[in-house]
Design a protein around this motif. Structure first.
Motif, PDB file in Angstrom:
ATOM      1  N   ASN A  24     -24.724   1.184 -37.836  1.00 34.67           N
ATOM      2  CA  ASN A  24     -24.683   1.690 -36.739  1.00 34.67           C
ATOM      3  C   ASN A  24     -24.966   0.513 -35.537  1.00 34.67           C
ATOM      4  OD1 ASN A  24     -24.172   4.615 -37.597  1.00 34.67           O
ATOM      5  ND2 ASN A  24     -26.195   4.082 -38.431  1.00 34.67           N
ATOM      6  N   LEU A  25     -23.923   0.920 -34.437  1.00 30.59           N
ATOM      7  CA  LEU A  25     -24.195   0.072 -33.095  1.00 30.59           C
ATOM      8  C   LEU A  25     -24.675   1.055 -32.124  1.00 30.59           C
ATOM      9  CD1 LEU A  25     -23.508  -2.510 -31.630  1.00 30.59           C
ATOM     10  CD2 LEU A  25     -21.498  -1.474 -31.134  1.00 30.59           C
ATOM     11  N   THR A  26     -25.894   0.617 -31.439  1.00 26.73           N
ATOM     12  CA  THR A  26     -26.257   1.233 -30.319  1.00 26.73           C
ATOM     13  C   THR A  26     -25.689   0.211 -28.989  1.00 26.73           C
ATOM     14  OG1 THR A  26     -27.969   2.236 -31.461  1.00 26.73           O
ATOM     15  CG2 THR A  26     -28.081   2.141 -29.045  1.00 26.73           C
ATOM     16  N   VAL A  27     -25.412   1.170 -28.113  1.00 20.85           N
ATOM     17  CA  VAL A  27     -24.859   0.300 -26.840  1.00 20.85           C
ATOM     18  C   VAL A  27     -25.879   1.174 -25.607  1.00 20.85           C
ATOM     19  CG1 VAL A  27     -23.189  -0.181 -24.955  1.00 20.85           C
ATOM     20  CG2 VAL A  27     -22.960  -0.083 -27.631  1.00 20.85           C
ATOM     21  N   GLU A  28     -26.636   0.377 -24.925  1.00 21.16           N
ATOM     22  CA  GLU A  28     -27.309   0.769 -23.797  1.00 21.16           C
ATOM     23  C   GLU A  28     -26.807   0.409 -22.404  1.00 21.16           C
ATOM     24  OE1 GLU A  28     -31.618   1.851 -25.951  1.00 21.16           O
ATOM     25  OE2 GLU A  28     -31.490  -0.157 -24.778  1.00 21.16           O
ATOM     26  N   VAL A  29     -26.621   1.236 -21.544  1.00 23.78           N
ATOM     27  CA  VAL A  29     -25.997   0.863 -20.184  1.00 23.78           C
ATOM     28  C   VAL A  29     -26.857   1.436 -19.123  1.00 23.78           C
ATOM     29  CG1 VAL A  29     -23.654   0.984 -18.947  1.00 23.78           C
ATOM     30  CG2 VAL A  29     -23.597   1.236 -21.556  1.00 23.78           C
ATOM     31  N   GLU A  30     -27.338   0.648 -18.232  1.00 24.44           N
ATOM     32  CA  GLU A  30     -27.870   0.900 -17.059  1.00 24.44           C
ATOM     33  C   GLU A  30     -26.980   1.455 -16.148  1.00 24.44           C
ATOM     34  OE1 GLU A  30     -30.917  -1.586 -15.377  1.00 24.44           O
ATOM     35  OE2 GLU A  30     -31.515  -2.456 -17.523  1.00 24.44           O
ATOM     36  N   LEU A  31     -27.135   3.146 -15.552  1.00 25.45           N
ATOM     37  CA  LEU A  31     -26.417   3.388 -14.791  1.00 25.45           C
ATOM     38  C   LEU A  31     -27.334   4.221 -13.779  1.00 25.45           C
ATOM     39  CD1 LEU A  31     -23.553   4.747 -17.029  1.00 25.45           C
ATOM     40  CD2 LEU A  31     -23.549   2.837 -15.447  1.00 25.45           C
ATOM     41  N   PRO A  32     -28.081   3.787 -12.779  1.00 27.36           N
ATOM     42  CA  PRO A  32     -29.046   4.465 -12.070  1.00 27.36           C
ATOM     43  C   PRO A  32     -28.087   5.229 -11.046  1.00 27.36           C
ATOM     44  CG  PRO A  32     -29.285   1.888 -11.885  1.00 27.36           C
ATOM     45  CD  PRO A  32     -28.200   2.139 -12.791  1.00 27.36           C
ATOM     46  N   ASP A  33     -29.023   6.493 -11.003  1.00 23.41           N
ATOM     47  CA  ASP A  33     -28.745   7.719 -10.118  1.00 23.41           C
ATOM     48  C   ASP A  33     -27.071   7.936 -10.451  1.00 23.41           C
ATOM     49  OD1 ASP A  33     -30.970   7.573  -8.623  1.00 23.41           O
ATOM     50  OD2 ASP A  33     -30.415   5.625  -7.502  1.00 23.41           O
ATOM     51  N   VAL A  34     -26.664   7.884 -11.689  1.00 26.26           N
ATOM     52  CA  VAL A  34     -25.196   8.401 -12.008  1.00 26.26           C
ATOM     53  C   VAL A  34     -25.416   9.649 -12.947  1.00 26.26           C
ATOM     54  CG1 VAL A  34     -23.257   7.851 -13.256  1.00 26.26           C
ATOM     55  CG2 VAL A  34     -24.359   6.055 -11.732  1.00 26.26           C
ATOM     56  N   GLU A  35     -24.827  10.692 -12.327  1.00 25.92           N
ATOM     57  CA  GLU A  35     -24.793  11.998 -12.927  1.00 25.92           C
ATOM     58  C   GLU A  35     -23.661  12.032 -14.120  1.00 25.92           C
ATOM     59  OE1 GLU A  35     -26.793  14.344 -12.589  1.00 25.92           O
ATOM     60  OE2 GLU A  35     -27.878  13.214 -10.860  1.00 25.92           O
ATOM     61  N   ASN A  36     -23.921  12.571 -15.342  1.00 33.31           N
ATOM     62  CA  ASN A  36     -23.020  13.005 -16.416  1.00 33.31           C
ATOM     63  C   ASN A  36     -21.548  13.046 -16.007  1.00 33.31           C
ATOM     64  OD1 ASN A  36     -25.010  12.791 -17.868  1.00 33.31           O
ATOM     65  ND2 ASN A  36     -24.838  14.868 -18.821  1.00 33.31           N
ATOM     66  N   GLU A  37     -21.106  13.989 -14.667  1.00 34.77           N
ATOM     67  CA  GLU A  37     -19.955  14.341 -14.659  1.00 34.77           C
ATOM     68  C   GLU A  37     -19.118  13.091 -13.776  1.00 34.77           C
ATOM     69  OE1 GLU A  37     -22.561  16.208 -11.376  1.00 34.77           O
ATOM     70  OE2 GLU A  37     -22.723  15.990 -13.765  1.00 34.77           O
ATOM     71  N   ASN A  38     -19.826  11.932 -13.341  1.00 39.24           N
ATOM     72  CA  ASN A  38     -19.343  10.821 -12.572  1.00 39.24           C
ATOM     73  C   ASN A  38     -19.261   9.578 -13.832  1.00 39.24           C
ATOM     74  OD1 ASN A  38     -19.403  12.333 -10.592  1.00 39.24           O
ATOM     75  ND2 ASN A  38     -21.436  11.792  -9.904  1.00 39.24           N
ATOM     76  N   ILE A  39     -19.270   9.940 -14.824  1.00 36.31           N
ATOM     77  CA  ILE A  39     -18.945   9.006 -15.963  1.00 36.31           C
ATOM     78  C   ILE A  39     -17.944   9.026 -16.811  1.00 36.31           C
ATOM     79  CG2 ILE A  39     -20.034   7.799 -17.894  1.00 36.31           C
ATOM     80  CD1 ILE A  39     -22.892   8.822 -17.239  1.00 36.31           C
ATOM     81  N   THR A  40     -16.925   8.148 -16.718  1.00 35.96           N
ATOM     82  CA  THR A  40     -15.943   8.072 -17.738  1.00 35.96           C
ATOM     83  C   THR A  40     -16.053   6.741 -18.737  1.00 35.96           C
ATOM     84  OG1 THR A  40     -14.401   8.574 -15.994  1.00 35.96           O
ATOM     85  CG2 THR A  40     -13.418   7.604 -17.938  1.00 35.96           C
ATOM     86  N   LEU A  41     -16.023   7.366 -20.030  1.00 41.60           N
ATOM     87  CA  LEU A  41     -16.215   6.342 -21.062  1.00 41.60           C
ATOM     88  C   LEU A  41     -15.053   6.546 -22.145  1.00 41.60           C
ATOM     89  CD1 LEU A  41     -17.890   4.370 -22.753  1.00 41.60           C
ATOM     90  CD2 LEU A  41     -19.094   6.402 -23.754  1.00 41.60           C
ATOM     91  N   MET A  42     -14.341   5.252 -22.304  1.00 43.38           N
ATOM     92  CA  MET A  42     -13.348   5.497 -23.403  1.00 43.38           C
ATOM     93  C   MET A  42     -13.609   4.288 -24.306  1.00 43.38           C
ATOM     94  SD  MET A  42     -10.092   5.915 -20.777  1.00 43.38           S
ATOM     95  CE  MET A  42      -8.871   6.091 -22.175  1.00 43.38           C
ATOM     96  N   MET A  43     -13.585   4.563 -25.613  1.00 45.89           N
ATOM     97  CA  MET A  43     -13.833   3.715 -26.677  1.00 45.89           C
ATOM     98  C   MET A  43     -12.460   3.545 -27.637  1.00 45.89           C
ATOM     99  SD  MET A  43     -17.073   3.958 -29.230  1.00 45.89           S
ATOM    100  CE  MET A  43     -18.276   3.348 -27.786  1.00 45.89           C
ATOM    101  N   HIS A  44     -12.651   2.289 -28.075  1.00 47.16           N
ATOM    102  CA  HIS A  44     -11.581   1.826 -29.053  1.00 47.16           C
ATOM    103  C   HIS A  44     -12.538   1.438 -30.157  1.00 47.16           C
ATOM    104  CE1 HIS A  44      -8.300   2.227 -25.812  1.00 47.16           C
ATOM    105  NE2 HIS A  44      -9.443   1.417 -25.170  1.00 47.16           N
ATOM    106  N   GLU A  45     -11.648   0.939 -31.254  1.00 46.85           N
ATOM    107  CA  GLU A  45     -12.472   0.477 -32.312  1.00 46.85           C
ATOM    108  C   GLU A  45     -13.265  -0.894 -32.171  1.00 46.85           C
ATOM    109  OE1 GLU A  45      -9.515  -1.596 -35.511  1.00 46.85           O
ATOM    110  OE2 GLU A  45      -9.860   0.247 -35.895  1.00 46.85           O
ATOM    111  N   ASN A  46     -12.724  -1.682 -31.032  1.00 49.38           N
ATOM    112  CA  ASN A  46     -13.479  -2.962 -31.019  1.00 49.38           C
ATOM    113  C   ASN A  46     -13.907  -3.139 -29.449  1.00 49.38           C
ATOM    114  OD1 ASN A  46     -10.748  -3.313 -29.786  1.00 49.38           O
ATOM    115  ND2 ASN A  46     -10.230  -5.050 -30.685  1.00 49.38           N
ATOM    116  N   SER A  47     -13.638  -2.138 -28.618  1.00 49.14           N
ATOM    117  CA  SER A  47     -13.982  -2.334 -27.138  1.00 49.14           C
ATOM    118  C   SER A  47     -14.463  -0.842 -26.458  1.00 49.14           C
ATOM    119  CB  SER A  47     -12.993  -3.054 -26.421  1.00 49.14           C
ATOM    120  OG  SER A  47     -11.986  -2.371 -26.436  1.00 49.14           O
ATOM    121  N   PHE A  48     -14.988  -0.861 -25.477  1.00 55.51           N
ATOM    122  CA  PHE A  48     -15.170   0.211 -24.656  1.00 55.51           C
ATOM    123  C   PHE A  48     -14.944   0.030 -23.092  1.00 55.51           C
ATOM    124  CE2 PHE A  48     -19.450  -1.180 -24.624  1.00 55.51           C
ATOM    125  CZ  PHE A  48     -19.892  -0.810 -23.502  1.00 55.51           C
ATOM    126  N   TYR A  49     -14.402   1.204 -22.341  1.00 56.46           N
ATOM    127  CA  TYR A  49     -14.182   1.209 -20.789  1.00 56.46           C
ATOM    128  C   TYR A  49     -15.081   2.024 -20.440  1.00 56.46           C
ATOM    129  CZ  TYR A  49     -11.831   2.213 -16.607  1.00 56.46           C
ATOM    130  OH  TYR A  49     -11.558   2.600 -15.292  1.00 56.46           O
TER     131      TYR A  49
END
Length: 102
Positions: A24-49
């Motif tokens: 398993n891979l874990t990715v941690e991203v620092e997003l200070p003061d960002v609410e869930n509804e303000n996050i767009t995450l798109m993942m492919h098999e070898n990358s993410f946006y």
């Protein structure tokens, strides 16, 4: 009329690591003061946006991962500005080779 404060664009600070079994891979991203509804995450098999914003900062980036993952099984949680993504590798971490340090 107030002048809006321009948003600062930043690449978020990230850390990626695999578990001890290399499954398993874990990715941690620092997003200070960002609410869930303000996050767009798109993942492919070898990358993410990722695109996210708070009042004054917009975070944006595309990132490569160290091996193919199964994006259908990815789980993402935002905990007080730390977005944690957990996703299984498709075939484990088989192609990696340990390199001795001299």
């Amino acid at each position: 009329m107030e002048n809006p404060i321009p948003k600062i664009m930043k690449t978020p600070i990230i850390a990626m690591y695999h578990d001890d079994e290399h499954k398993n891979l874990t990715v941690e991203v620092e997003l200070p003061d960002v609410e869930n509804e303000n996050i767009t995450l798109m993942m492919h098999e070898n990358s993410f946006y990722l695109k996210a914003f708070s009042n004054n900062v917009e975070y944006l980036g595309s990132f490569f991962m160290d091996g193919p993952v199964d994006p259908e099984k990815a789980i993402a949680k935002n905990n007080k500005g730390m977005l944690t993504i957990k996703v299984p590798y498709k075939e484990g971490f088989l192609c990696a080779r340990n390199i001795p340090i001299e």
